[in-house]
Scaffold this active site. Structure first.
Site, mmCIF file in Angstrom:
data_model
loop_
_atom_site.group_PDB
_atom_site.id
_atom_site.type_symbol
_atom_site.label_atom_id
_atom_site.label_comp_id
_atom_site.label_asym_id
_atom_site.label_seq_id
_atom_site.Cartn_x
_atom_site.Cartn_y
_atom_site.Cartn_z
ATOM 1 N N THR A 85 4.336 -28.172 -16.295
ATOM 2 C CA THR A 85 4.363 -27.751 -17.695
ATOM 3 C C THR A 85 5.180 -26.469 -17.833
ATOM 4 O OG1 THR A 85 2.372 -26.394 -17.481
ATOM 5 C CG2 THR A 85 2.061 -28.728 -18.012
ATOM 6 N N VAL B 218 -7.838 -22.366 -32.301
ATOM 7 C CA VAL B 218 -9.034 -23.181 -32.101
ATOM 8 C C VAL B 218 -10.305 -22.346 -31.985
ATOM 9 C CG1 VAL B 218 -7.781 -25.110 -31.071
ATOM 10 C CG2 VAL B 218 -8.722 -23.299 -29.592
ATOM 11 N N LEU C 135 1.153 -30.470 -21.953
ATOM 12 C CA LEU C 135 0.341 -31.678 -21.998
ATOM 13 C C LEU C 135 0.135 -32.150 -23.432
ATOM 14 C CD1 LEU C 135 -2.467 -30.760 -19.407
ATOM 15 C CD2 LEU C 135 -0.326 -31.993 -18.996
ATOM 16 N N TYR D 50 -11.571 -19.267 -15.513
ATOM 17 C CA TYR D 50 -10.943 -20.559 -15.811
ATOM 18 C C TYR D 50 -11.803 -21.715 -15.310
ATOM 19 C CZ TYR D 50 -7.265 -24.124 -16.028
ATOM 20 O OH TYR D 50 -6.534 -25.259 -16.296
#
Length: 252
Positions: free
Chosen positions: A193, A57, A17, A158
């Protein structure tokens, strides 16, 4: 908002993405800073207009360095698209025992806290740019998932992390309104993906069959196109948009 002549940050920008979004923004004339882990950056395609920045991150210092690089470009930093994330599966209780608490913490740290770190540090940089019409300065787009609403068996960590992204959307939009920064979230369904590249054709067909319409997997380019549309529509703000072919996930 106009994309040409701006700078943009895309996390998870080396593939999937994030890769599609980084390429779409670059094609529109943005100077894109694609943040991803070192191994992903090493294997990323060379695309004009995209600068890959090895960044974890979950490390605020690395994120700040990447934001400084992007905001120090010749173009004003206007856009952020957070696509970095992980999605391991584990039941709360299984034959192996209780859910690994460290794994739960890691998923939340990457998907939710990592996104929040980028939002916070990038917003501080965007807020320093010259305002445009109606005081607009930029757009931040986060990535949730249909699992935030329809989490399946084994998706406790998740779904919780992506549910946090959904819950963050409106207060973040309200917090940053005074700085002229819009905040929105895309909640994709089953997108084709690299994570699905290793599964069989039969399994992929079964996944596609579960989508009401169109009966196929989503494409990363569709996510990227939606991100561009969000940027273009100035009156969109504080909303979560599902990109899923009206899919509602079954328990398993």
């Amino acid at each position: 908002m106009q994309i040409d002549g701006t700078a943009a940050i895309v996390t998870g920008g080396a593939s999937g993405l994030g890769g599609a979004t980084a390429q779409a923004l670059a094609a529109k004339g943005a100077s894109v800073f694609a943040l991803d882990l070192p191994a992903a950056v090493d294997n990323a395609p060379k695309v004009e207009g995209i600068t890959y920045v090895a960044t974890d991150v979950t490390d605020p210092e690395q994120v700040q360095a990447a934001v400084d690089e992007a905001s120090g470009a010749s173009a004003p930093l206007r856009f952020v698209v957070n696509c970095a994330g992980i999605g391991p599966s584990a039941r709360i209780l299984s034959k192996k025992g209780p859910h690994d608490l460290g794994l739960f913490r890691k998923v939340v740290e990457v998907n939710l806290i990592g996104s929040f770190t980028v939002v916070t540090l990038a917003a501080a940089a965007i807020a320093k740019t010259e305002p445009l019409e109606h005081g607009a300065r930029g757009v931040i787009i986060n990535t949730a998932s249909v699992a935030a609403f329809d989490g399946q068996i084994g998706q406790a960590a998740y779904a919780a992390s992506k549910g946090g992204i959904v819950g963050l959307t409106l207060p973040a939009a309200r917090d940053l309104a005074s700085s002229g920064i819009r905040v929105l979230t895309i909640a994709p369904g089953i997108i084709d993906t690299p994570m699905l590249a290793t599964v069989s054709a039969e399994f992929r067909a079964a996944l596609a069959e579960g989508v009401p319409f169109p009966k196929r997997l989503g494409k990363p380019e569709e996510f990227a196109n939606l991100a561009l549309s969000i940027i273009d529509q100035d009156y969109l703000n504080g909303e979560v948009i599902r990109l899923d072919g009206s899919l509602r996930m079954a328990p398993r």
